[in-house]
Design an enzyme around this catalytic site. Sequence first.
Site, PDB file in Angstrom:
ATOM      1  N   GLY A 165      -3.174 -31.015   6.907  1.00 13.94           N
ATOM      2  CA  GLY A 165      -2.255 -31.850   6.135  1.00 13.94           C
ATOM      3  C   GLY A 165      -2.214 -31.451   4.673  1.00 13.94           C
ATOM      4  O   GLY A 165      -1.146 -31.421   4.046  1.00 13.94           O
ATOM      5  N   ASP A 166      -3.377 -31.121   4.106  1.00 12.58           N
ATOM      6  CA  ASP A 166      -3.433 -30.671   2.715  1.00 12.58           C
ATOM      7  C   ASP A 166      -2.689 -29.346   2.550  1.00 12.58           C
ATOM      8  O   ASP A 166      -2.001 -29.121   1.550  1.00 12.58           O
ATOM      9  CB  ASP A 166      -4.887 -30.492   2.275  1.00 12.58           C
ATOM     10  CG  ASP A 166      -5.743 -31.700   2.610  1.00 12.58           C
ATOM     11  OD1 ASP A 166      -5.248 -32.832   2.468  1.00 12.58           O
ATOM     12  OD2 ASP A 166      -6.904 -31.515   3.015  1.00 12.58           O
TER      13      ASP A 166
END
Length: 300
Positions: A249-250
């Site tokens: 996600g990052d």
Amino acid sequence: MIYTVTLNPALDYVIQVDHFRSGVINRTKTEHIFYGGKGINVSCILNELGCSSTALGFTAGFTGQELHRGLTELGIRTDFITCQEGMTRINVKMKSDEETEINGKGPQVTETEFQSLIEKAKQLSEGDWLILSGNIPSSMRSDAYHQILENTPAGVHIVVDAEKDLLLRVLNYHPFLIKPNAEELGQMFDKQLSSDAEIVHYAKELQHMGARNVLVSMAGDGSILVDEKQNVHKMGVGKGTVVNSVGAGDSMVAGFIAGYLKTHDYAYAQKMGTACGSATAFHSGLATYDQIQEVWRMLP
């Protein structure tokens, strides 16, 4: 300039143990140390894509010194505040017949030390980017994000990747981008979302509450982006085997920002975010530039 904020960064000690047993001596088969924390991950992927950033946050002790040394060696600028109590946490992530994690607590951040971070936020300039990622540690005030953004000058592009309540509290600062996943989006409105149409509807609700662009990740189903012009973009994921979803996600956030800065095109930004997120998921540790490009070529 891009600034990432990780309030409680870490050294992630990732080990593999064959058939772990409690109460006896176990020996590792493999072991790696990664520089962890959601904002740190964003900075690392931005670095792979040729985008400079400065990592902000709090460190302490010899582990904090190692975090600074390691990131500097990777070519990532840091401007951490050194805390006097505690130490930068070590998170042990063990892969065996089951996956087990033991996460450290992190340093004790005093009000004076927190105000030092506020002062750094005040020094940002119009056109800068401020990316807030992750949860607020228990040792800090629960309104830390609010306090940071309250002191951030107008014209700074704000990106927030955090869980339900933290995200909802910052919408009045009109963040450029927020990235909930589909489950988190449903939790914000106490709904079980089962269709793309529902996801789009509630993403637009977050826009009505202040967000400019809403990127909703949907794991193996890809992502939906509702941009500030109310255009809806859907994209699948790259083809590959998921090895480790930590940091995916990052990586998507970093890829989206890098893609947008390059083209100012939202569809391109979503594709770059998808390539970065997928590439990280398909490999152990954060993706490299070559791994990202390999996935990029697979995407439509």
